[in-house]
Every structure is written in structure tokens, then in C-alpha cells.
Design a protein around this motif. Structure first.
Motif, mmCIF file in Angstrom:
data_model
loop_
_atom_site.group_PDB
_atom_site.id
_atom_site.type_symbol
_atom_site.label_atom_id
_atom_site.label_comp_id
_atom_site.label_asym_id
_atom_site.label_seq_id
_atom_site.Cartn_x
_atom_site.Cartn_y
_atom_site.Cartn_z
ATOM 1 N N GLU A 5 11.228 -17.262 21.978
ATOM 2 C CA GLU A 5 12.083 -18.525 22.731
ATOM 3 C C GLU A 5 12.038 -19.776 21.723
ATOM 4 N N LEU A 6 12.776 -19.342 20.243
ATOM 5 C CA LEU A 6 13.654 -20.142 19.742
ATOM 6 C C LEU A 6 14.734 -19.711 19.251
ATOM 7 N N ASP A 7 15.685 -20.265 19.316
ATOM 8 C CA ASP A 7 16.750 -19.588 19.296
ATOM 9 C C ASP A 7 17.043 -20.473 17.399
ATOM 10 N N ASP A 8 18.454 -20.036 16.604
ATOM 11 C CA ASP A 8 18.499 -19.998 15.587
ATOM 12 C C ASP A 8 18.034 -21.058 15.398
ATOM 13 N N GLU A 9 18.824 -22.390 16.238
ATOM 14 C CA GLU A 9 18.933 -23.408 15.637
ATOM 15 C C GLU A 9 17.818 -24.394 15.617
ATOM 16 N N THR A 10 17.333 -23.889 16.647
ATOM 17 C CA THR A 10 15.770 -24.767 17.093
ATOM 18 C C THR A 10 14.996 -24.414 15.974
ATOM 19 N N LEU A 11 15.083 -23.255 15.331
ATOM 20 C CA LEU A 11 13.605 -22.716 14.889
ATOM 21 C C LEU A 11 14.412 -23.166 13.507
ATOM 22 N N ASN A 12 15.788 -23.157 13.498
ATOM 23 C CA ASN A 12 15.698 -23.806 11.174
ATOM 24 C C ASN A 12 15.289 -25.356 11.663
ATOM 25 N N ALA A 13 15.481 -26.485 12.809
ATOM 26 C CA ALA A 13 15.207 -28.034 12.281
ATOM 27 C C ALA A 13 13.636 -27.409 12.750
ATOM 28 N N TYR A 14 13.376 -26.086 13.464
ATOM 29 C CA TYR A 14 10.989 -27.105 13.271
ATOM 30 C C TYR A 14 10.318 -26.026 12.287
ATOM 31 N N ARG A 15 11.198 -25.197 11.806
ATOM 32 C CA ARG A 15 10.759 -24.802 9.828
ATOM 33 C C ARG A 15 10.784 -26.201 9.376
ATOM 34 N N ARG A 16 11.818 -26.658 9.671
ATOM 35 C CA ARG A 16 11.954 -27.707 8.182
ATOM 36 C C ARG A 16 10.937 -28.992 8.288
ATOM 37 N N GLU A 17 11.165 -29.227 9.608
ATOM 38 C CA GLU A 17 9.386 -30.267 10.105
ATOM 39 C C GLU A 17 8.180 -30.103 10.042
ATOM 40 N N HIS A 18 7.804 -28.481 10.189
ATOM 41 C CA HIS A 18 7.031 -27.957 10.145
ATOM 42 C C HIS A 18 6.360 -28.430 9.122
ATOM 43 N N PRO A 19 4.513 -28.364 9.100
ATOM 44 C CA PRO A 19 3.512 -29.065 7.783
ATOM 45 C C PRO A 19 4.106 -27.814 7.077
ATOM 46 N N LEU A 20 3.515 -26.989 7.503
ATOM 47 C CA LEU A 20 3.954 -24.915 6.782
ATOM 48 C C LEU A 20 4.696 -24.829 5.868
ATOM 49 N N GLN A 21 5.798 -25.693 6.032
ATOM 50 C CA GLN A 21 6.706 -25.766 5.363
ATOM 51 C C GLN A 21 6.493 -26.142 3.707
ATOM 52 N N GLN A 22 5.853 -27.166 3.922
ATOM 53 C CA GLN A 22 5.455 -27.217 2.305
ATOM 54 C C GLN A 22 4.466 -26.903 1.756
#
Length: 361
Positions: A5-22
Motif C-alpha cells: 500500500e505504500l510506495d517508496d517515496e511515501t514509505l520513506n517519508a512515513y518512516r522518518r516521522e513514525h515514532p518507532l523510528q526513534q
């Protein structure tokens, strides 16, 4: 096959802001490295079952990609049937699924264990952590290993700003209320912010929703505005459904209610206070709820939240917490809070001189 459901561009942006990134470094050290050595994979997904990160043994990674077990793919119960990530999200508990127990035939070559991870400030579901591979993935120690890593990650999140991965409704201490997620954020009109605040507060308390007349009275302050409320709701739904910031948030009718949870700063403050976490409540409390609003329903929530914060601090607050509270505009003339802070403050505290000077102004 699991849908992607997430293309590479959307996925990368989503991962950068997701709290689990921390907390990725914690999972890398406690889970990914041991998993790779054992020929296993670790997958971390969001609360909707979308895989955000998959790492581990290189050979198993290639095999998993052929089964659509990769970042961007959705492994929820609704999307792929029985799997450990989907089961953990659906039940809120740890789960183990052996190879042929998977609903999808493409997943029969793997076994998996998974457990949910939550926002320690609010209890809201952030996502899922999964261990996948051969039978070692469902060994007796596998689920406790995952849960130990999750406990370490939640402990780290506890000292970070409270975030959930859900669309965030920002209403405290601001004249520019906002709704935003990991990918986008946008300002709301005051009226739309009032409606979303009332619906969010209701979802967190009774969950029964509002009839058109009841909601109109909470917003407009008098009966006879049902037609105006319905028109406003049409505009709000149009904005939510066309907005990337809303990320699936919608309003159902009869009664009016939110169709999915949002991370509302006002609700999060009350949740923290209920849990006795005054420090977290102060971290989240940016000031009065929707200070520009005069809607009766908002005034009720505003007074309730401010009173709950004040009473909690007066009853059990530390000197530092009381001092932080006294910096809020609404507490500038709160003499009872100031004297309470002085009473519990150590004589040698550097905050004492500043507080005494303020009281003498």
C-alpha cells in the motif's frame, strides 16, 4: 499475497516521522543482530499492519520478499488473514503462528512470533514487532525475546515526547489548531477543531457519539442549529476525506462519531493524569484548550482538563512539577499553587529564589 500500500517515496517519508523510528537502535541491538545470526528476520510494522522495516538474515530476506513480506506491504488480519503480526494487532497480545497455520499459502514457508508495542504515555497502539523464519522463530524463548526488546523500546519512548503514529489533533494553547500525521499536517478552522475535539473526547470517554441536536447545542450553545451542524459536517468530511493529513479519519452519522482513533493532545493529558504521570501531562499541556473557542462543549472540557491538572499537582506534585505549572499563563496568579510549591521545595533549590521573587512582584 499481502498488498503493498505504500510506495517508496511515501514509505520513506512515513518512516522518518513514525515514532518507532526513534527506537530503531534498540531493536537493532536487542533483536535484529541476534535474529540475523540465527537466520531469522525482524519486521516492525505500524498499527494498521503495514510493515515499515524488515531486516535480518540476507538469504531469508530475499525469500521473504518473494512472499511480499517487505516494507510497504500490509500484514493485517483484514489484508492477509492469519499471521502473527495481524493476530498480535487484532488481539493486543503476543502471538505465534507456525508455517501451515498461516491463511495465505505464500507464507507457509515461514513461522513467526509477534507482539504489539504501545505508546507508554497514552497506551495507544503504535505498531507490532515480528520475528520470522524457520521453527526457531516460534521457539519457547522467541516471544519473551521480542517482549523484552519492546519493553526496552517503550522505556525509551517514555522519556521522549508523547507521540503515537496516529493523526494528531493539536488543540492546547494554540489559536491555530492542526490535524496532522507522519506525512502531512494542516490547519483546521476553529469550528472544525471544535467538532473534532468533542468527538475525540467522546470516543475516549463514553464512545456513544452525538445526535445532531446534541452536538449542535454543544457547539452553538442553543437548539435550532441542526441544519447548520449538518452543513458543517459535510464540509468537515470533505476536508478529512481529501486530506493526506487526516490519514483515514472520518465521521460517521447517527450518531456522529469518529470512525478511528486520533492522537488528541487534550485526551493524552487526561490519560497521563489518570495514570498519575504528571510530568508527561505537563509535557503535553501547552495551555488552555482551543483558547479562541466559546462553544459550551469546549468550555466544559477546557475547565475540566485545567482543573484535573491543577488538582493533581496540588495533591501530589513535586516542587519541579509545580514550578513548571506556574509558568503557564493560566497559573500566573495562582497563589495556592505558588505557596504549595514553596512548601515542598527544598530550601537550597535554585527555583526557590525565582519563585519568591515572582510572588513579590
Amino acid at each position: 499475497m499481502a498488498p503493498v500500500e505504500l510506495d517508496d517515496e511515501t514509505l520513506n517519508a512515513y518512516r522518518r516521522e513514525h515514532p518507532l523510528q526513534q527506537v530503531l537502535p534498540i531493536f537493532q541491538k536487542l533483536l535484529v543482530q541476534p535474529a540475523a545470526q540465527a537466520g531469522l528476520l525482524v519486521a516492525i510494522g505500524d498499527a494498521q499492519g503495514r510493515l515499515l522495516w524488515v531486516d535480518g538474515d540476507r538469504q531469508v530476506l530475499r525469500q521473504a520478499e518473494n512472499s511480499s513480506f517487505r516494507p510497504g506491504a500490509t500484514w493485517s488480519e483484514q489484508a492477509i488473514g492469519t499471521s502473527a503480526p495481524g493476530l498480535a494487532l487484532a488481539t493486543g497480545c503476543g502471538a505465534q503462528v507456525h508455517q501451515d497455520e498461516h491463511f495465505a499459502y505464500s507464507a507457509h514457508q515461514f513461522s513467526c512470533s509477534a507482539a504489539p508495542i504501545r505508546n507508554p504515555h497514552t497506551g495507544v497502539l503504535l505498531g507490532v514487532v515480528d520475528l520470522t523464519g524457520d521453527e526457531k522463530a516460534v521457539a519457547t524463548h522467541s516471544l519473551p525475546l521480542i517482549q523484552a526488546a519492546i519493553s526496552a523500546a517503550e522505556a525509551e519512548l517514555k522519556v521522549l515526547p508523547a507521540v503515537s503514529g496516529l493523526p494528531q489533533l493539536i488543540t492546547l494553547g494554540t489559536f491555530r489548531p492542526q490535524l496532522g500525521g507522519a506525512v502531512a499536517r494542516e490547519c483546521l478552522s476553529l469550528r472544525h477543531a471544535e467538532i473534532l475535539t468533542l468527538l475525540s473526547w467522546d470516543m475516549a470517554s463514553t464512545g456513544r457519539g452525538y445526535g445532531a441536536q446534541e452536538l449542535a447545542e454543544l457547539v452553538y450553545g442553543e437548539s435550532g442549529h441542526q441544519v447548520a451542524m449538518r452543513a458543517e459536517m459535510v464540509r468537515l468530511r470533505k476536508q478529512l476525506r481529501s486530506s493526506l493529513a487526516a490519514a483515514g479519519v472520518d465521521v460517521a452519522s447517527k450518531p456522529y462519531r469518529l470512525t478511528s482513533a486520533i492522537d488528541h493532545d487534550a485526551v493524552a493529558v487526561l490519560t497521563a493524569l489518570t495514570a498519575g504521570d504528571r510530568t508527561a501531562a505537563l509535557d503535553l499541556y501547552g495551555g488552555s484548550l482551543l483558547p479562541a473557542s466559546e462553544a459550551p462543549g469546549i468550555l466544559t472540557i477546557r475547565h475540566h482538563l485545567a482543573a484535573a491538572l491543577r488538582e493533581s499537582l496540588l495533591a501530589d506534585g513535586s516542587a519541579e512539577e509545580l514550578f513548571r505549572y506556574l509558568q503557564l499563563p493560566e497559573a500566573i496568579e495562582d497563589e495556592e499553587a505558588a505557596y504549595t510549591a514553596l512548601r515542598v521545595m527544598p530550601t537550597e533549590s535554585p527555583l526557590r529564589a525565582a519563585l519568591v521573587a515572582r510572588m513579590q512582584d
